[in-house]
Design a protein around this motif. Structure first.
Motif, PDB file in Angstrom:
ATOM      1  N   UNK A  15      51.458  50.529  65.023  1.00  0.00           N
ATOM      2  CA  UNK A  15      50.008  50.399  64.895  1.00  0.00           C
ATOM      3  C   UNK A  15      49.382  51.491  65.742  1.00  0.00           C
ATOM      4  N   UNK A  16      48.543  52.338  65.175  1.00  0.00           N
ATOM      5  CA  UNK A  16      47.959  53.430  65.964  1.00  0.00           C
ATOM      6  C   UNK A  16      47.140  52.919  67.147  1.00  0.00           C
ATOM      7  N   UNK A  17      47.115  53.675  68.217  1.00  0.00           N
ATOM      8  CA  UNK A  17      46.256  53.349  69.355  1.00  0.00           C
ATOM      9  C   UNK A  17      44.818  53.298  68.884  1.00  0.00           C
ATOM     10  N   UNK A  18      44.054  52.363  69.429  1.00  0.00           N
ATOM     11  CA  UNK A  18      42.676  52.178  69.001  1.00  0.00           C
ATOM     12  C   UNK A  18      42.525  51.161  67.890  1.00  0.00           C
ATOM     13  N   UNK A  19      43.658  50.725  67.317  1.00  0.00           N
ATOM     14  CA  UNK A  19      43.659  49.700  66.281  1.00  0.00           C
ATOM     15  C   UNK A  19      44.218  48.398  66.869  1.00  0.00           C
ATOM     16  N   UNK A  20      43.940  47.302  66.190  1.00  0.00           N
ATOM     17  CA  UNK A  20      44.561  46.025  66.533  1.00  0.00           C
ATOM     18  C   UNK A  20      45.212  45.461  65.278  1.00  0.00           C
ATOM     19  N   UNK A  21      46.324  44.774  65.459  1.00  0.00           N
ATOM     20  CA  UNK A  21      47.045  44.139  64.354  1.00  0.00           C
ATOM     21  C   UNK A  21      47.034  42.637  64.590  1.00  0.00           C
ATOM     22  N   UNK A  22      46.618  41.920  63.591  1.00  0.00           N
ATOM     23  CA  UNK A  22      46.331  40.504  63.710  1.00  0.00           C
ATOM     24  C   UNK A  22      47.164  39.738  62.679  1.00  0.00           C
ATOM     25  N   UNK A  23      47.985  38.793  63.116  1.00  0.00           N
ATOM     26  CA  UNK A  23      48.775  37.976  62.196  1.00  0.00           C
ATOM     27  C   UNK A  23      47.948  36.754  61.796  1.00  0.00           C
ATOM     28  N   UNK A  24      47.677  36.646  60.514  1.00  0.00           N
ATOM     29  CA  UNK A  24      46.797  35.618  59.969  1.00  0.00           C
ATOM     30  C   UNK A  24      47.625  34.552  59.261  1.00  0.00           C
ATOM     31  N   UNK A  25      47.309  33.289  59.503  1.00  0.00           N
ATOM     32  CA  UNK A  25      47.932  32.175  58.793  1.00  0.00           C
ATOM     33  C   UNK A  25      46.895  31.555  57.870  1.00  0.00           C
ATOM     34  N   UNK A  26      47.228  31.452  56.582  1.00  0.00           N
ATOM     35  CA  UNK A  26      46.354  30.826  55.594  1.00  0.00           C
ATOM     36  C   UNK A  26      46.799  29.377  55.398  1.00  0.00           C
ATOM     37  N   UNK A  27      45.825  28.466  55.375  1.00  0.00           N
ATOM     38  CA  UNK A  27      46.110  27.043  55.232  1.00  0.00           C
ATOM     39  C   UNK A  27      45.213  26.452  54.156  1.00  0.00           C
ATOM     40  N   UNK A  28      45.669  25.358  53.549  1.00  0.00           N
ATOM     41  CA  UNK A  28      44.884  24.706  52.513  1.00  0.00           C
ATOM     42  C   UNK A  28      45.115  23.203  52.534  1.00  0.00           C
ATOM     43  N   UNK A  29      44.155  22.465  51.986  1.00  0.00           N
ATOM     44  CA  UNK A  29      44.360  21.050  51.667  1.00  0.00           C
ATOM     45  C   UNK A  29      43.938  20.862  50.225  1.00  0.00           C
ATOM     46  N   UNK A  30      44.716  20.076  49.492  1.00  0.00           N
ATOM     47  CA  UNK A  30      44.508  19.893  48.055  1.00  0.00           C
ATOM     48  C   UNK A  30      43.928  18.533  47.714  1.00  0.00           C
ATOM     49  N   UNK A  31      43.723  17.712  48.729  1.00  0.00           N
ATOM     50  CA  UNK A  31      43.030  16.442  48.557  1.00  0.00           C
ATOM     51  C   UNK A  31      42.450  16.030  49.898  1.00  0.00           C
ATOM     52  N   UNK A  32      41.448  15.204  49.852  1.00  0.00           N
ATOM     53  CA  UNK A  32      40.779  14.791  51.084  1.00  0.00           C
ATOM     54  C   UNK A  32      41.692  13.880  51.895  1.00  0.00           C
ATOM     55  N   UNK A  33      41.916  14.187  53.173  1.00  0.00           N
ATOM     56  CA  UNK A  33      42.781  13.349  54.001  1.00  0.00           C
ATOM     57  C   UNK A  33      42.009  12.168  54.578  1.00  0.00           C
ATOM     58  N   UNK A  34      42.721  11.176  55.125  1.00  0.00           N
ATOM     59  CA  UNK A  34      42.034  10.082  55.818  1.00  0.00           C
ATOM     60  C   UNK A  34      41.223  10.622  56.991  1.00  0.00           C
ATOM     61  N   UNK A  35      40.109   9.984  57.265  1.00  0.00           N
ATOM     62  CA  UNK A  35      39.225  10.437  58.343  1.00  0.00           C
ATOM     63  C   UNK A  35      39.889  10.220  59.699  1.00  0.00           C
ATOM     64  N   UNK A  36      39.673  11.170  60.599  1.00  0.00           N
ATOM     65  CA  UNK A  36      40.132  11.030  61.977  1.00  0.00           C
ATOM     66  C   UNK A  36      39.076  10.260  62.759  1.00  0.00           C
ATOM     67  N   UNK A  37      39.497   9.414  63.707  1.00  0.00           N
ATOM     68  CA  UNK A  37      38.508   8.627  64.457  1.00  0.00           C
ATOM     69  C   UNK A  37      37.632   9.496  65.341  1.00  0.00           C
ATOM     70  N   UNK A  38      36.391   9.043  65.508  1.00  0.00           N
ATOM     71  CA  UNK A  38      35.464   9.729  66.408  1.00  0.00           C
ATOM     72  C   UNK A  38      35.848   9.438  67.850  1.00  0.00           C
ATOM     73  N   UNK A  39      35.414  10.328  68.733  1.00  0.00           N
ATOM     74  CA  UNK A  39      35.659  10.146  70.154  1.00  0.00           C
ATOM     75  C   UNK A  39      34.333   9.907  70.863  1.00  0.00           C
ATOM     76  N   UNK A  40      34.354   9.226  72.021  1.00  0.00           N
ATOM     77  CA  UNK A  40      33.107   8.953  72.735  1.00  0.00           C
ATOM     78  C   UNK A  40      32.301  10.208  73.056  1.00  0.00           C
ATOM     79  N   UNK A  41      32.970  11.324  73.294  1.00  0.00           N
ATOM     80  CA  UNK A  41      32.274  12.552  73.646  1.00  0.00           C
ATOM     81  C   UNK A  41      31.408  13.108  72.542  1.00  0.00           C
TER      82      UNK A  41
END
Length: 206
Positions: A15-41
């Motif tokens: 990678x040339x100096x002055x550049x940055x190289x970034x490893x990207x992870x792509x993620x997906x969901x194909x159906x709605x998951x169960x809701x996560x519980x809320x927290x007091x905060x």
């Protein structure tokens, strides 16, 4: 073989100096998951639609959330291009507020039929670990799947908060691809502070 985006060769790629190289992870969901519980905060926080946000206010929140994690795409984007995205009827922007202060950003992009991209998602540093992120993600999932979509997707990268990838996976997203992004280092172009994102080495051209 994809001739437009040919695969990287095995082994190391310089990678040339002055550049940055970034490893990207792509993620997906194909159906709605169960809701996560809320927290007091999460009590006292509100999520509000942010219609046609002022570019200065939007970029200020974008920077406050993401500068330490090398969020820079919206900082370097020309004003007219950014304004066109944020004013598009199929791009929904929300602010997470604590009192009168915006502490989180949620941007859902429905411009591709049958899909929603979680384009931007994050909270300011002092809100991390306080329940704000979970509240915002629960809202993101509800709002995305309220539309007739088949796929909800997001990408994250190794420059981001170290807990980001596991948070997305706990939320119901599943990894499906890696990509590598090479760009100019925005700390050398004046578009970000030189001392931002210290976990990413700054290598100047000689």
């Amino acid at each position: 073989m994809d001739t437009v985006n040919p695969p990287l060769p095995d082994g190391y790629s310089a990678v040339p100096a002055g550049k940055i190289a970034n490893v990207v992870t792509c993620l997906e969901m194909l159906e709605k998951p169960p809701a996560k519980p809320a927290r007091p905060g999460e009590q006292g926080l509100t999520i509000e639609r942010w219609d046609r946000p002022d570019l200065g206010e939007y970029r200020a929140l974008f920077r406050a959330i993401g500068e330490e994690w090398m969020w820079f795409s919206r900082l370097v984007m020309p004003d007219e291009e950014l304004r066109a995205i944020l004013s598009h009827p199929e791009v929904h922007v929300y602010g997470l507020t604590d009192g009168g202060r915006r502490i989180g950003l949620l941007e859902l992009d429905f411009r591709t039929e049958g899909e929603c991209e979680l384009a931007f998602f994050g909270v300011v540093t002092d809100a991390i670990g306080q329940g704000a992120g979970r509240m915002l993600m629960n809202a993101a999932i509800d709002k995305a799947w309220a539309r007739p979509i088949r796929r909800f997707w997001v990408h994250t990268c190794h420059f981001d908060h170290p807990g980001a990838l596991s948070f997305y996976q706990r939320s119901g997203f599943r990894p499906y691809a890696f990509m590598v992004e090479v760009t100019d280092d925005p700390r050398l172009t004046g578009q970000m502070r030189r001392d931002a994102a210290l976990h990413v080495p700054l290598i100047e051209p000689r």
